[in-house]
Design a protein around this motif. Structure first.
Motif, short mmCIF file in Angstrom:
data_model
loop_
_atom_site.label_atom_id
_atom_site.label_comp_id
_atom_site.label_asym_id
_atom_site.label_seq_id
_atom_site.Cartn_x
_atom_site.Cartn_y
_atom_site.Cartn_z
N SER A 1 14.47 -26.54 -24.77
CA SER A 1 14.11 -26.48 -26.18
C SER A 1 12.92 -27.37 -26.51
O SER A 1 12.24 -27.18 -27.50
N LYS A 2 12.64 -28.35 -25.63
CA LYS A 2 11.53 -29.26 -25.91
C LYS A 2 10.18 -28.71 -25.44
O LYS A 2 9.14 -29.29 -25.74
N LEU A 3 10.21 -27.61 -24.68
CA LEU A 3 8.94 -27.08 -24.15
C LEU A 3 8.14 -26.43 -25.27
O LEU A 3 8.68 -25.77 -26.15
N GLU A 4 6.81 -26.62 -25.21
CA GLU A 4 5.95 -26.10 -26.26
C GLU A 4 4.99 -25.05 -25.73
O GLU A 4 4.82 -24.91 -24.52
N ALA A 5 4.33 -24.36 -26.65
CA ALA A 5 3.31 -23.38 -26.26
C ALA A 5 2.17 -24.12 -25.56
O ALA A 5 1.88 -25.27 -25.86
N ILE A 6 1.51 -23.40 -24.61
CA ILE A 6 0.46 -24.06 -23.82
C ILE A 6 -0.88 -23.37 -24.03
O ILE A 6 -0.99 -22.14 -23.94
N HIS A 7 -1.89 -24.16 -24.28
CA HIS A 7 -3.24 -23.68 -24.56
C HIS A 7 -3.97 -23.43 -23.24
O HIS A 7 -4.07 -24.32 -22.41
N MET A 8 -4.47 -22.18 -23.05
CA MET A 8 -5.13 -21.85 -21.78
C MET A 8 -6.46 -21.11 -22.02
O MET A 8 -6.63 -20.46 -23.04
N PRO A 9 -7.38 -21.19 -21.04
CA PRO A 9 -8.64 -20.43 -21.15
C PRO A 9 -8.40 -18.95 -20.86
O PRO A 9 -7.54 -18.61 -20.04
N ARG A 10 -9.16 -18.08 -21.51
CA ARG A 10 -8.98 -16.63 -21.32
C ARG A 10 -9.90 -16.12 -20.21
O ARG A 10 -11.03 -16.59 -20.08
N ASN A 11 -9.41 -15.13 -19.46
CA ASN A 11 -10.23 -14.51 -18.41
C ASN A 11 -11.49 -13.89 -18.99
O ASN A 11 -11.51 -13.52 -20.16
N SER A 12 -12.52 -13.76 -18.14
CA SER A 12 -13.74 -13.14 -18.61
C SER A 12 -14.46 -12.46 -17.46
O SER A 12 -14.50 -12.98 -16.34
N GLY A 13 -15.01 -11.27 -17.75
CA GLY A 13 -15.77 -10.56 -16.73
C GLY A 13 -17.22 -10.99 -16.68
O GLY A 13 -17.96 -10.60 -15.77
N VAL A 14 -17.64 -11.80 -17.66
CA VAL A 14 -19.07 -12.14 -17.73
C VAL A 14 -19.57 -12.90 -16.49
O VAL A 14 -20.62 -12.56 -15.96
N PRO A 15 -18.84 -13.91 -15.97
CA PRO A 15 -19.38 -14.63 -14.81
C PRO A 15 -19.69 -13.70 -13.64
O PRO A 15 -20.73 -13.85 -12.99
#
Ligand code: HEA
Ligand code: HEM
Ligand SMILES: [Cu+2]
Length: 657
Positions: free
Chosen positions: A581-595
């Motif tokens: 119950s203590k776990l929170e949402a995690i902020h992550m970078p989004r995939n990209s085809g540009v590179p």
């Protein structure tokens, strides 16, 4: 247009060498086979979503690793071709020109497209996990770096199929590399392949410096960093100062070749010595760029498998950083014989020898760490133990070369060849292999088979000494580097034959390793604990393979070897479970085809410049500009993994209730 097509087609038939045709055909068939598999199993979408667009440091690390193993194979085949040609006097396997091309591609590939990506693979697979981070500081730039490397490497390797390989040595000295002496496209491939991948390397250096300075878990002060992470830091510092020199040097050579300038030609007021100085101002630091992370790997392994804290942590950090500074003050030792004068030579000789001191301090620290430790002979430790004597001898012959007057004798002889292979194989290759064996279970979730690994280990080690020890003697007997054959009367035959046998033993060792990976994927011991070696640093505190976000809860650190201290505190009882119950949402970078697309356009531009097709070069550069423009309007670059999903993953792996 017709002319262009004819011109292009003619490049396929430049040398008329059956070896090249054979290789071309097999490359073509392999490419077709891969395309067929992708179409047949409808894997395109998967490939694009999971790999080509990924910004996950773990996946990028794995892709670096795979690419570097392929390059090790190619560089190894080059090496065996050369060794076969040299096995006996007057061999007729390779022509002189072909031999020149092969040592050039072998040297360039081994350093820039094998050692560098293998190193970046390890950076990526390990550093964020060791410092308790969820990714590198700039995940998107990290993907750009990888694709720039890969497209640069592909461009370089393409020279083999179309147009002819570069053949002016791995550092491409003018005037040989100028248009007047190398009018073919091989040199252009060299310049553009390295230039494109070099930009990627520079960006990686910046990325890891920022990652290490800014992304550490709370409480992890710089003097509490694991030593591998310190070594990555010191190597990245060298990268950001050395790679710009390379970029400028190659750009100047390109301007000479492409626009008829005279930076490095005597006519028109240029000076080839300027190139030699510049290229070694990058080239010498480059060898420490690749060896320092190997030192970091050995530090982790020695301490883990001796079950002790590393001896002399502070001196380890100090020696890493002092080597990265000193490495910029020794470049002239590569051309003591080119007329700098006695005073200059002496200054650089002393600076060179000074590097032996911090290096020696590290060697002794490793020995003291092992002293009275409870040593476990697992595969990573075996490679570490093999490294120590090998590197000490290779380093000592380096100090011999650093004696400027004596170098007049050794310079460009097989003594030199033996020195640098001993530090590069005994230091860099053994180090990275040790690191791969060590961290493999973390990334892939299973251990690499012991029995096959031991065969590989002994083949590499025995093969190494059999191959390179005779070369020291050959150097004294007058054999110079870069000769494609020699007569019976020179008396070099027997030692060369021995050397070639050793090279093939190493080749068989590599085959065993490929087999080992394939075998272990199926039968290897699975790692269910996340901590297969009884590790000391944070990467061992999470499951193998780690979830996308690495750490569900970012750890707090208050000492060195935090995971070990934590285990000791609870007397090695299982770690307490987290409250779901203590776990929170995690902020992550989004995939990209540009590179991927961005780097592909660089490839197109590079290809255009190689063949002097300005329309194509500019089309490629326009593509680069457009992708940059498009990217600057992408605002949706991140997302949150919902808390529920994190809970699900953590409960499934038995870490949360
Ligand atoms: C990973 C790669 C690597 C590493 C680590 C080194 C390490 C060293 N190298 Fe090497 N070197 C190369 C890769 C490397 N080199 C390459 C590729 C070339 C040739 C390029 C070309 O021409 O194509 C080259 C060429 C080269 C030359 C040029 C020779 C010539 O062209 O004629 C010289 C000369 O000074 C030199 C010296 C040294 C020294 C002093 C070290 C030192 O760092 C070694 C330090 C280590 C030790 C000394 C051992 C451990 C120490 C102790 C146990 C303490 C006690 C010992 C003493 C105090 C002596 N190297
Ligand atoms: C399998 C083991 C290897 C063998 C048998 C081998 C063999 C050789 C041979 C025969 C040469 C040419 C010598 C000459 O004619 O001058 C050479 C050159 C070279 N090798 Fe290796 N090599 C091996 C591994 C490596 C590795 C792992 C690296 C780097 C990480 C490396 C880097 C170089 C470099 C930089 C050159 C100089 C190229 C030049 O002169 O332009 N080699 N090697
Ligand atoms: Cu050097």
């Amino acid at each position: 247009m017709l002319e262009r097509i004819k011109d292009f087609a003619s490049h396929f038939f430049v040398t008329g060498d059956p070896l090249i045709y054979g290789a071309d055909v097999s490359i073509g068939l392999t490419t077709l086979a891969i395309l067929f598999v992708l179409f047949y199993f409808k894997k395109w979408g998967w490939l694009w979503r999971e790999w080509l667009t990924t910004v996950d440091h773990k996946k990028i690390g794995m892709m670096y690793l795979i690419a570097s193993l392929l390059m090790l194979f190619r560089g190894g085949v080059d090496a065996l071709l050369m060794r076969t040609q040299l096995a006996l006097p007057n061999m007729k396997l390779l022509e002189a020109d072909h031999y020149n091309a092969i040592f050039t591609t072998h040297g360039t590939i081994m350093i820039l497209f094998m050692a560098m990506p293998m190193m970046f693979g390890l950076f990526n697979m390990v550093v964020p996990l060791q410092i308790g981070a969820r990714d590198v500081a700039y995940p998107y730039l990290n993907a750009v770096s990888f694709w720039m490397f890969l497209f640069g490497a592909m461009l370089f390797n393409l020279s083999f199929v179309i147009g002819g390989s570069p053949d002016a040595g791995w550092l491409s000295y003018p005037p040989l590399s100028e248009m007047s002496h190398s009018p073919g496209v091989g040199e252009n491939f060299y310049l553009w392949g390295i230039q494109i991948s070099g930009i990627g390397s520079l960006a990686t250096g910046i990325n890891f410096i920022v990652t290490i300075l800014k992304m550490r878990a709370p409480g992890m002060k710089m003097m509490k960093l694991p030593l591998f992470t310190w070594s990555v830091f010191s190597s990245s510092v060298i990268i950001i100062f050395a790679f710009p020199i390379l970029t400028v040097t190659l750009a100047l050579l390109f301007i000479d070749r492409f626009m008829g300038a005279h930076f490095f030609t005597m006519d028109g007021g240029g000076n080839p010595m300027m190139y030699v100085n510049l290229i070694w101002m990058w080239g010498h630091p480059e060898v420490y760029i690749v060896v320092l992370p190997a030192f970091g790997i050995f530090s982790e392994i020695v301490s883990t498998f001796s079950r002790k804290r590393i001896f002399g942590y502070k001196s380890m950090v100090f020696s890493l950083m002092s080597i990265s500074v000193l490495s910029f003050f020794t470049w002239v030792h590569h051309f003591f014989t080119m007329g700098s004068g006695a005073d200059v030579n002496v200054a650089f000789a002393i600076a060179t020898m000074a590097i032996g001191i911090p290096t020696g301090a590290k060697i002794f620290n490793w020995l003291f760490t092992m002293f009275r430790g409870r040593i476990r002979m697992e595969q990573p430790m075996m490679w570490t133990l093999a490294f120590i004597p090998c590197f000490v001898v290779g380093g000592a012959t380096g100090v011999m070369l650093a004696v400027a007057p004596a170098d007049y004798q050794y310079h460009n002889s097989y003594f030199l060849i033996a020195h640098f292979h001993q530090v590069l194989i005994g230091g860099v290759v053994f180090g990275y292999l040790a690191g791969i064996y060590y961290w493999w279970p973390k990334l892939f979730g299973f251990k690499l088979n012991d029995r096959l690994g031991k065969y590989a280990f002994w083949l590499w080690n025995i093969g190494f000494y059999v191959c390179f020890m005779p070369q020291y003697a050959l150097g004294f007997m007058g054999m110079t580097r870069r000769v494609y054959t020699y007569g019976w009367d020179m008396g070099w035959g027997p030692l060369n034959l021995v050397s070639t046998i050793g090279a093939f033993l190493m080749g068989i060792g590599f085959v065993f390793q490929v087999w080992q990976i394939a075998y272990s994927a199926k039968y290897g011991e699975r790692d269910t604990t996340g901590d297969p070696w009884n590790g000391r640093t944070l990467e061992w505190s999470i499951p193998s393979p780690p979830p996308v976000y690495n750490f569900a809860v970012v750890p707090e650190v208050d000492e060195r070897d935090p995971f070990w201290e934590d285990k000791e505190r609870r007397d090695f009882a299982p770690a307490p479970l987290v409250q779901a119950s203590k776990l929170e949402a995690i902020h992550m970078p989004r995939n990209s085809g540009v590179p991927f697309i961005f780097s592909a356009f660089w490839f197109v531009a590079g290809f255009g410049f190689v063949f002097d097709w300005v329309w194509m070069a500019f089309a490629g550069l326009a593509g680069v500009a457009v992708t940059l423009f498009v990217r600057s309007f992408q605002y949706d670059v991140d997302y949150y993994i919902p808390a529920d999903e994190v809970r699900q993953i953590e409960t499934a792996s038995g870490r949360a209730v």
